[in-house]
Design a protein around this motif. Structure first.
Motif, PDB file in Angstrom:
ATOM      1  N   ILE A  26      21.380  33.022   3.664  1.00 22.64           N
ATOM      2  CA  ILE A  26      21.114  32.723   5.070  1.00 22.64           C
ATOM      3  C   ILE A  26      22.138  33.478   5.902  1.00 22.64           C
ATOM      4  O   ILE A  26      23.347  33.301   5.736  1.00 22.64           O
ATOM      5  CB  ILE A  26      21.163  31.220   5.357  1.00 22.64           C
ATOM      6  CG1 ILE A  26      20.016  30.529   4.626  1.00 22.64           C
ATOM      7  CG2 ILE A  26      21.076  30.951   6.855  1.00 22.64           C
ATOM      8  CD1 ILE A  26      19.973  29.040   4.824  1.00 22.64           C
ATOM      9  N   LEU A  27      21.643  34.323   6.785  1.00 25.88           N
ATOM     10  CA  LEU A  27      22.483  35.206   7.594  1.00 25.88           C
ATOM     11  C   LEU A  27      22.456  34.735   9.050  1.00 25.88           C
ATOM     12  O   LEU A  27      21.389  34.609   9.647  1.00 25.88           O
ATOM     13  CB  LEU A  27      21.955  36.637   7.465  1.00 25.88           C
ATOM     14  CG  LEU A  27      22.721  37.782   8.110  1.00 25.88           C
ATOM     15  CD1 LEU A  27      24.189  37.783   7.719  1.00 25.88           C
ATOM     16  CD2 LEU A  27      22.082  39.112   7.699  1.00 25.88           C
ATOM     17  N   MET A  28      23.646  34.444   9.598  1.00 23.96           N
ATOM     18  CA  MET A  28      23.756  33.876  10.946  1.00 23.96           C
ATOM     19  C   MET A  28      24.630  34.760  11.826  1.00 23.96           C
ATOM     20  O   MET A  28      25.788  35.026  11.506  1.00 23.96           O
ATOM     21  CB  MET A  28      24.334  32.463  10.855  1.00 23.96           C
ATOM     22  CG  MET A  28      23.449  31.495  10.083  1.00 23.96           C
ATOM     23  SD  MET A  28      24.220  29.890   9.756  1.00 23.96           S
ATOM     24  CE  MET A  28      25.453  30.335   8.511  1.00 23.96           C
ATOM     25  N   ASN A  34      21.508  38.450  18.042  1.00 25.33           N
ATOM     26  CA  ASN A  34      20.304  37.951  17.384  1.00 25.33           C
ATOM     27  C   ASN A  34      20.227  38.554  15.990  1.00 25.33           C
ATOM     28  O   ASN A  34      21.149  39.271  15.573  1.00 25.33           O
ATOM     29  CB  ASN A  34      19.048  38.265  18.216  1.00 25.33           C
ATOM     30  CG  ASN A  34      18.903  39.743  18.508  1.00 25.33           C
ATOM     31  OD1 ASN A  34      18.879  40.576  17.600  1.00 25.33           O
ATOM     32  ND2 ASN A  34      18.825  40.093  19.793  1.00 25.33           N
ATOM     33  N   LEU A  35      19.154  38.274  15.293  1.00 26.80           N
ATOM     34  CA  LEU A  35      19.084  38.705  13.890  1.00 26.80           C
ATOM     35  C   LEU A  35      19.108  40.219  13.722  1.00 26.80           C
ATOM     36  O   LEU A  35      19.506  40.729  12.660  1.00 26.80           O
ATOM     37  CB  LEU A  35      17.867  38.093  13.203  1.00 26.80           C
ATOM     38  CG  LEU A  35      16.452  38.373  13.715  1.00 26.80           C
ATOM     39  CD1 LEU A  35      15.904  39.697  13.197  1.00 26.80           C
ATOM     40  CD2 LEU A  35      15.502  37.243  13.304  1.00 26.80           C
ATOM     41  N   THR A  36      18.723  40.979  14.750  1.00 28.20           N
ATOM     42  CA  THR A  36      18.766  42.435  14.620  1.00 28.20           C
ATOM     43  C   THR A  36      20.206  42.954  14.588  1.00 28.20           C
ATOM     44  O   THR A  36      20.468  44.008  14.030  1.00 28.20           O
ATOM     45  CB  THR A  36      18.004  43.121  15.774  1.00 28.20           C
ATOM     46  OG1 THR A  36      18.651  42.834  17.019  1.00 28.20           O
ATOM     47  CG2 THR A  36      16.570  42.639  15.836  1.00 28.20           C
ATOM     48  N   THR A  37      21.132  42.205  15.178  1.00 26.66           N
ATOM     49  CA  THR A  37      22.541  42.624  15.212  1.00 26.66           C
ATOM     50  C   THR A  37      23.107  42.743  13.804  1.00 26.66           C
ATOM     51  O   THR A  37      23.937  43.616  13.530  1.00 26.66           O
ATOM     52  CB  THR A  37      23.382  41.629  16.024  1.00 26.66           C
ATOM     53  OG1 THR A  37      22.747  41.371  17.265  1.00 26.66           O
ATOM     54  CG2 THR A  37      24.782  42.163  16.259  1.00 26.66           C
ATOM     55  N   ILE A  41      23.804  44.191   7.592  1.00 30.47           N
ATOM     56  CA  ILE A  41      24.309  43.310   6.534  1.00 30.47           C
ATOM     57  C   ILE A  41      23.154  42.914   5.615  1.00 30.47           C
ATOM     58  O   ILE A  41      23.275  42.928   4.386  1.00 30.47           O
ATOM     59  CB  ILE A  41      24.979  42.059   7.124  1.00 30.47           C
ATOM     60  CG1 ILE A  41      26.173  42.452   8.001  1.00 30.47           C
ATOM     61  CG2 ILE A  41      25.425  41.113   6.005  1.00 30.47           C
ATOM     62  CD1 ILE A  41      26.866  41.275   8.686  1.00 30.47           C
ATOM     63  N   ALA A  42      22.010  42.570   6.222  1.00 35.28           N
ATOM     64  CA  ALA A  42      20.838  42.190   5.429  1.00 35.28           C
ATOM     65  C   ALA A  42      20.431  43.312   4.479  1.00 35.28           C
ATOM     66  O   ALA A  42      20.083  43.063   3.313  1.00 35.28           O
ATOM     67  CB  ALA A  42      19.681  41.832   6.361  1.00 35.28           C
ATOM     68  N   SER A  43      20.499  44.554   4.947  1.00 36.81           N
ATOM     69  CA  SER A  43      20.037  45.689   4.140  1.00 36.81           C
ATOM     70  C   SER A  43      20.867  45.880   2.875  1.00 36.81           C
ATOM     71  O   SER A  43      20.372  46.415   1.874  1.00 36.81           O
ATOM     72  CB  SER A  43      20.044  46.968   4.973  1.00 36.81           C
ATOM     73  OG  SER A  43      21.372  47.358   5.302  1.00 36.81           O
ATOM     74  N   GLY A  58      18.616  29.382  21.203  1.00 38.06           N
ATOM     75  CA  GLY A  58      19.180  29.928  22.427  1.00 38.06           C
ATOM     76  C   GLY A  58      19.462  31.408  22.350  1.00 38.06           C
ATOM     77  O   GLY A  58      19.974  31.996  23.309  1.00 38.06           O
ATOM     78  N   HIS A  59      19.105  32.031  21.227  1.00 36.77           N
ATOM     79  CA  HIS A  59      19.340  33.460  21.019  1.00 36.77           C
ATOM     80  C   HIS A  59      18.066  34.112  20.487  1.00 36.77           C
ATOM     81  O   HIS A  59      17.253  33.461  19.830  1.00 36.77           O
ATOM     82  CB  HIS A  59      20.481  33.694  20.031  1.00 36.77           C
ATOM     83  CG  HIS A  59      21.795  33.149  20.478  1.00 36.77           C
ATOM     84  ND1 HIS A  59      22.124  31.820  20.364  1.00 36.77           N
ATOM     85  CD2 HIS A  59      22.867  33.759  21.044  1.00 36.77           C
ATOM     86  CE1 HIS A  59      23.341  31.631  20.843  1.00 36.77           C
ATOM     87  NE2 HIS A  59      23.817  32.789  21.252  1.00 36.77           N
ATOM     88  N   GLY A  60      17.930  35.412  20.754  1.00 36.02           N
ATOM     89  CA  GLY A  60      16.783  36.140  20.233  1.00 36.02           C
ATOM     90  C   GLY A  60      15.474  35.497  20.658  1.00 36.02           C
ATOM     91  O   GLY A  60      15.275  35.146  21.818  1.00 36.02           O
ATOM     92  N   LYS A  61      14.596  35.277  19.686  1.00 40.10           N
ATOM     93  CA  LYS A  61      13.276  34.706  19.953  1.00 40.10           C
ATOM     94  C   LYS A  61      13.203  33.204  19.691  1.00 40.10           C
ATOM     95  O   LYS A  61      12.116  32.617  19.729  1.00 40.10           O
ATOM     96  CB  LYS A  61      12.226  35.442  19.109  1.00 40.10           C
ATOM     97  CG  LYS A  61      12.132  36.933  19.396  1.00 40.10           C
ATOM     98  CD  LYS A  61      11.149  37.616  18.449  1.00 40.10           C
ATOM     99  CE  LYS A  61      11.133  39.125  18.665  1.00 40.10           C
ATOM    100  NZ  LYS A  61      10.242  39.805  17.670  1.00 40.10           N
ATOM    101  N   SER A  62      14.330  32.594  19.393  1.00 37.05           N
ATOM    102  CA  SER A  62      14.349  31.155  19.146  1.00 37.05           C
ATOM    103  C   SER A  62      14.497  30.375  20.447  1.00 37.05           C
ATOM    104  O   SER A  62      15.091  30.857  21.411  1.00 37.05           O
ATOM    105  CB  SER A  62      15.486  30.773  18.187  1.00 37.05           C
ATOM    106  OG  SER A  62      15.202  31.206  16.875  1.00 37.05           O
TER     107      SER A  62
END
Length: 259
Positions: A26-28, A34-37, A41-43, A58-62
């Motif tokens: 789980i990446l926060m 947002n998750l694109t930032t 790391i995910a890659s 409250g961030h990105g699309k959430s």
């Protein structure tokens, strides 16, 4: 692939990438991101692990929280996310604000197998004289402006002052998110750090001014199984400032999962 899930009335956006049958990560992200930032790391982990990167409320699309949350409410939401998806043996990675959630969640859940804190928040910042002057000025204005100009006009003047005197993050946030930022920044998690049982990797920029390297050293001392790697010449986004070094450290920490 991005997906949505509703938890306690809050619509949460997240991506689910990598190896579908791999161990879950789980990446926060940090505040104002947002998750694109944290995509880079995910890659690093996607070849061998299932990576769930979340747009925190409250961030990105959430969706924005319905009220002023603290770290507890954010952590509880992620715990419910883990439960609803049926995840086990979870690794948590938190940058900045996301690190706060990672610390608290890891301190009370044995299913966390590894924890990575990247330029993470969690140690209450030391305050400058200028900070206290702002606080005392605000408290004085809070009581005097409504008396002088009336409740409605005085309230608007107070909001204007608060917006101008705050940080860029504070000024750009909605009223609810401003309240959340103010509340969370002042929460100190040092008391739960000794309860973190998972092996913990701390990755820091040596020149980080938002969460200074001294915070990392506090975490290294208080978290029982923690090790610190710092990058010279890097700031609060060490994973972007030194992507090669960051990738090498991450691949070493996750060598069993990625091989």
């Amino acid at each position: 692939m991005e997906k949505r899930i509703e938890i306690d009335g809050v619509s949460l956006n997240y991506s689910d990438t990598g190896k579908s049958d791999g161990l879950p990560v789980i990446l926060m992200h940090g505040w104002g991101c947002n998750l694109t930032t944290v995509k880079s790391i995910a890659s690093i982990l996607e070849p061998g692990m299932r990576v769930l990167s979340i747009d925190l409320p409250g961030h990105g699309k959430s969706q924005e929280p319905p009220e002023i949350w603290g770290v507890e409410q954010y952590t509880s939401l992620i715990e419910k996310f883990i439960s609803l998806l049926g995840l086990k043996d979870v690794t948590l990675i938190g940058h900045s604000f996301g690190g706060r959630i990672g610390i608290l969640l890891s301190s009370r859940n044995d299913y966390v197998r590894k924890l990575v804190l990247v330029d993470a928040a969690g140690v209450k910042p030391r305050r400058s004289l200028g900070y206290y002057l702002k606080i005392y000025t605000f408290k004085t204005l809070k009581h005097t402006l409504p008396l002088i100009f009336g409740r409605e006009r005085g309230g608007k003047m107070l909001d204007a002052y608060r917006g101008k005197s705050g940080s860029a993050d504070y000024r750009n946030a909605s009223p609810v998110m401003r309240g959340i930022l103010s509340r969370c920044v002042n929460e100190d998690l040092k008391h739960v750090m000794p309860s973190v049982k998972a092996p913990t990797l701390l990755i820091w920029g040596a020149d980080d001014t938002a969460t200074p390297i001294s915070d990392a050293k506090v975490m290294e001392r208080l978290i029982p199984d923690a090790g610190l790697v710092s990058f010279e010449g890097c700031g609060h986004y060490s994973f972007l400032d030194n992507p090669g070094g960051f990738k090498a450290v991450m691949r070493e920490f996750f060598k069993n999962e990625l091989n």
